[in-house]
Design an enzyme around this catalytic site. Structure first.
Site: not given
Ligand code: SAH
Length: 195
Positions: A33
């Site tokens: 993010s």
């Molecule tokens: N918090 C992260 C943002 C990652 S983007 C950071 O600081 O880098 C969002 C993430 O959510 C992705 O890695 C994706 O694989 C995950 N995601 C999407 N749907 C999900 C679900 N149902 N359960 C767990 N993770 C999920």
């Protein structure tokens, strides 16, 4: 934020952009993010919990991704739990946190829609992937007085929403506030374990 070196969470090919205020690719069609959004979500969660509960011990993050948001949360909370549905991302994150001596994060591989009943209730829940509404399991796993912050899809855009869980005359009520427009990857169902 200054205590968490973002370059540790950014892929080798993107190192030169590690300190830009942008979301960056981390593989598997996912992104780390934007730092200003990580700051915004962490600060809103912290301040609103301070007002409503006056304390906050544990927080659950849905979407571990690069591990950057969970590292920032670990600087503020006693205990952070984080769930990721992409197995490779889940396996890669712990070593990054060890490099900066964070030991108050527990990692789970699975579908965040289900939350983590075994570790609940949580004082705060933060979703870092966009959904249409907050899954009921997550609503249930929050303490009364607790706060959920999440990107929500609304009429072709995404908005960052804050939900405070209240109890009035024995009934659960949700106080909602809209923070700003955002852009997150979608929250998907199930897990992904192939490369
Ligand atoms: N918090 C992260 C943002 C990652 S983007 C950071 O600081 O880098 C969002 C993430 O959510 C992705 O890695 C994706 O694989 C995950 N995601 C999407 N749907 C999900 C679900 N149902 N359960 C767990 N993770 C999920």
């Amino acid at each position: 934020m200054l205590d968490v070196p973002r370059h540790l969470f950014v892929d080798a090919a993107m190192q030169h952009r590690a300190y830009d205020n942008d979301a960056l690719p981390i593989g598997y069609a996912q992104t780390i993010s934007q730092p200003s959004i990580v700051a915004c979500m962490s600060a809103y969660l912290y301040q609103s919990l301070n007002q409503s509960l006056g304390y906050f011990n544990n927080v659950l993050e849905i979407g571990t991704g690069s591990g950057y948001q969970s590292a920032v949360l670990a600087k503020l909370w006693k205990q952070v739990y984080t769930i990721e549905r992409v197995e490779h991302l889940h396996h890669n994150v712990q070593s990054k946190h060890q490099k900066i001596h964070l030991s108050n994060i527990e990692y789970f591989y699975g579908d965040g829609h289900l939350g983590l009943p075994e570790k609940s209730p949580f004082d705060g829940i933060i979703l870092t992937a966009c959904c249409v509404e907050i899954p009921f399991s997550l609503q249930e796993q929050l303490v009364v007085g607790g706060v959920i912050i999440a990107p929500i899809e609304y009429q072709d855009t995404q908005v960052l929403m804050l939900y405070k869980k209240k109890q009035e005359e024995g009934k659960i009520k949700w106080q909602e506030s809209l923070i700003c427009e955002v852009k997150f990857v979608p929250m998907l169902s199930g897990v992904r374990n192939q490369a």
